[in-house]
Design a protein around this motif. Structure first.
Motif, PDB file in Angstrom:
ATOM      1  N   GLN A  77      -1.861  -6.190  -3.808  1.00 31.88           N
ATOM      2  CA  GLN A  77      -1.731  -4.752  -3.540  1.00 31.88           C
ATOM      3  C   GLN A  77      -1.302  -4.493  -2.100  1.00 31.88           C
TER       4      GLN A  77
ATOM      5  N   GLN B 262       2.441  -2.912  -0.597  1.00 29.42           N
ATOM      6  CA  GLN B 262       2.562  -1.773   0.305  1.00 29.42           C
ATOM      7  C   GLN B 262       3.242  -2.150   1.611  1.00 29.42           C
TER       8      GLN B 262
ATOM      9  N   THR C  66      -3.771   0.205   0.434  1.00 31.11           N
ATOM     10  CA  THR C  66      -3.854   0.056  -1.021  1.00 31.11           C
ATOM     11  C   THR C  66      -4.243   1.345  -1.720  1.00 31.11           C
TER      12      THR C  66
END
Length: 126
Positions: free
Chosen positions: A14, A18, A109
Motif C-alpha cells: 500500500q 502511494q 495509505t
C-alpha cells in the motif's frame, strides 16, 4: 485473522503504491511504516477496532501511544503479538524527527480526511 507478516506485506504494498518512486534513502522508512501499520492492524483486530481506529492512531503520531499498544500486543497477542510489539517498541523509541517521517509514510495509505472540510458549500462573499 491475518498474521503479522501478511499484514506487513500488505502495508508495504500500500505504501509503495502511494509513493511510486521511493528513494533508496526512504526504503527504511517504508519498512518501518509497514511494521507500524501491521502492528496497529493486528492490535486493532485483537481489540475489535476498525481501520478508522488505526488511522486515528497514525494521525496522532505518539510514541507514548505506541509504547502502550506494544504492551497490549506483548501481553495478549501470541507469537505475532510479540513480534509486532518488538517492532512497535523499536519505532516508538525513535528520535521524534524519525518518528514523524515513519508516521508520514504510514499516513499515505489512508485517503485524505474530510474532517476539515465544511459540511456544506458556503456562499462566496458579495
Amino acid at each position: 485473522m491475518a498474521t503479522f507478516e501478511e499484514l506487513r506485506e500488505q502495508a508495504e504494498l500500500q505504501i509503495r503504491e502511494q509513493e511510486r518512486s521511493v528513494a533508496l534513502d526512504d526504503a527504511n522508512f517504508v519498512a518501518e511504516a509497514a511494521d507500524l501499520l501491521a502492528a496497529l492492524r493486528l492490535w486493532a483486530d485483537a481489540q475489535h477496532r476498525t481501520d478508522d481506529d488505526v488511522r486515528e492512531a497514525v494521525e496522532v503520531a505518539s510514541g507514548t501511544m505506541l509504547k502502550n499498544i506494544a504492551t497490549e500486543l506483548r501481553e495478549g497477542g501470541g507469537d505475532d503479538g510479540l513480534e509486532a510489539s518488538r517492532r512497535l517498541e523499536g519505532i516508538a523509541y525513535s528520535p521524534s524527527e524519525r518518528l514523524g517521517e515513519i508516521f508520514a509514510f504510514a499516513q499515505t495509505t489512508f485517503p485524505p480526511s474530510s474532517a476539515d472540510e465544511p459540511l456544506w458549500e458556503e456562499d462566496p462573499p458579495l
